[in-house]
Enzyme design. Structure first.
Site, mmCIF file in Angstrom:
data_model
loop_
_atom_site.group_PDB
_atom_site.id
_atom_site.type_symbol
_atom_site.label_atom_id
_atom_site.label_comp_id
_atom_site.label_asym_id
_atom_site.label_seq_id
_atom_site.Cartn_x
_atom_site.Cartn_y
_atom_site.Cartn_z
ATOM 1 N N HIS A 187 -5.633 10.074 -0.204
ATOM 2 C CA HIS A 187 -5.237 9.287 0.964
ATOM 3 C C HIS A 187 -4.975 10.161 2.189
ATOM 4 C CE1 HIS A 187 -3.322 6.396 3.589
ATOM 5 N NE2 HIS A 187 -3.473 5.442 2.708
ATOM 6 N N ASP A 199 0.811 -1.219 0.000
ATOM 7 C CA ASP A 199 0.000 0.000 0.000
ATOM 8 C C ASP A 199 0.848 1.276 0.000
ATOM 9 O OD1 ASP A 199 -2.112 -1.741 0.263
ATOM 10 O OD2 ASP A 199 -3.016 -0.707 1.967
ATOM 11 N N HIS A 235 -6.255 3.084 -4.209
ATOM 12 C CA HIS A 235 -6.165 3.320 -2.756
ATOM 13 C C HIS A 235 -6.484 4.788 -2.469
ATOM 14 C CE1 HIS A 235 -5.120 2.257 1.268
ATOM 15 N NE2 HIS A 235 -3.941 2.820 1.302
ATOM 16 N N HIS A 274 3.816 -2.401 2.924
ATOM 17 C CA HIS A 274 3.917 -1.087 2.289
ATOM 18 C C HIS A 274 5.206 -1.031 1.476
ATOM 19 C CE1 HIS A 274 1.074 -0.433 5.580
ATOM 20 N NE2 HIS A 274 0.572 0.545 4.839
HETATM 21 ZN ZN LIG Z 1 -2.786 3.427 2.915
#
Ligand SMILES: [Zn+2]
Length: 258
Positions: free
Chosen positions: A130, A76, A126, A221
């Site tokens: 964000h 992510d 995503h 991540h």
């Molecule tokens: Zn995130």
């Protein structure tokens, strides 16, 4: 659309509230009970937002079949200046992954997004921004944000991504409505690595080894140094323990692109 847990709880709660109001006005029960009922409802709504795996506002997929020893790796918040190093490891290990990217980052790192796609990894939405604000926006603004992120992926790859993972895993009725209108498949995770919190590679690796089981979607991540450090060892450990690393679309049996 199926009624969510949120709808079912709200209908039942309204019924109980009605009964309590009746008892208050006609039988004289204390207003304290009504205050408690309202507080409990608000607490459940807040918890439903925070605990993604409850599937409270929307139905997300958090893992694949528990009977087959397969896992899917997801990264992510990229792309970042570390993404290419992650790609090098995945290439060497011949391991597929899914990158839930921030639309905002992809505009300046187009080449990296293109490389992710060219090397056979999947790209998921995503959100564009964000940020915390995303979570408190109206449906209209959530749609606008998600469409900007979708366009960012489409401009680089020519593909419309169908996978969406909400920032911070936080959901609410507005996000649920937006996602349903846009037709996204919402994807969560079943192993949270906490690689943005752990500083020690040993601790992170040991957590991952302890938590990983058949059918898991692993949340990592593509920017912390510690993730880069443990990734080759984690992949080796998966292989040695007969876990097959598969792409997310295979694990959950859903189309990645429209
Ligand atoms: Zn995130």
């Amino acid at each position: 659309m199926d009624k969510s847990k949120f709808h079912l709880i709200t209908y039942n709660w309204l019924f109980v509230l009605f009964v309590f109001l009746f008892l208050h006005f006609w039988q004289g029960i204390s207003v304290g009970y009504i205050i408690m009922l309202v507080a409990a409802y608000l607490l459940i709504l807040a918890a439903g937002s925070m605990f993604f795996r409850w599937n409270f506002y929307l139905n997300a997929i958090h893992h694949g079949s528990r009977r087959i020893k397969q896992v899917a790796l997801t990264f992510d918040d990229g792309p970042s200046d570390k993404t290419e190093a992650i790609l090098n490891i995945l290439q060497k290990e011949e391991a597929p992954a899914t990158f839930f990217i921030k639309g905002e980052n992809s505009t300046s790192l187009r080449k990296i997004v293109r490389r992710v796609y060219d090397e056979g990894h999947l790209l998921g939405n995503h959100s564009f921004s964000h940020n915390v604000r995303f979570t408190f926006q109206s449906k209209k603004k959530v749609i606008k944000d998600l469409e900007s992120a979708a366009k960012a992926i489409e401009r680089i790859t020519g593909k419309k991504s169908r996978f969406f993972r909400p920032p911070y895993g936080v959901t609410n009725p507005e996000i649920a409505k937006a996602v349903s209108e846009l037709g996204f498949t919402v994807v969560g995770w079943s192993v949270r690595s906490f690689d943005t919190k752990y500083k020690s590679p040993e601790k992170l690796l040991s957590r991952l080894k302890q938590k990983t089981k058949a059918g898991d979607i692993v949340l990592l991540h593509d920017y912390p140094d510690v993730t880069l450090k443990i990734l080759p060892d984690y992949i080796q450990w998966l292989k040695q323990n007969d876990f097959q690393i598969v792409s997310l679309k295979k694990l959950i049996n859903k189309k990645a692109y429209a």
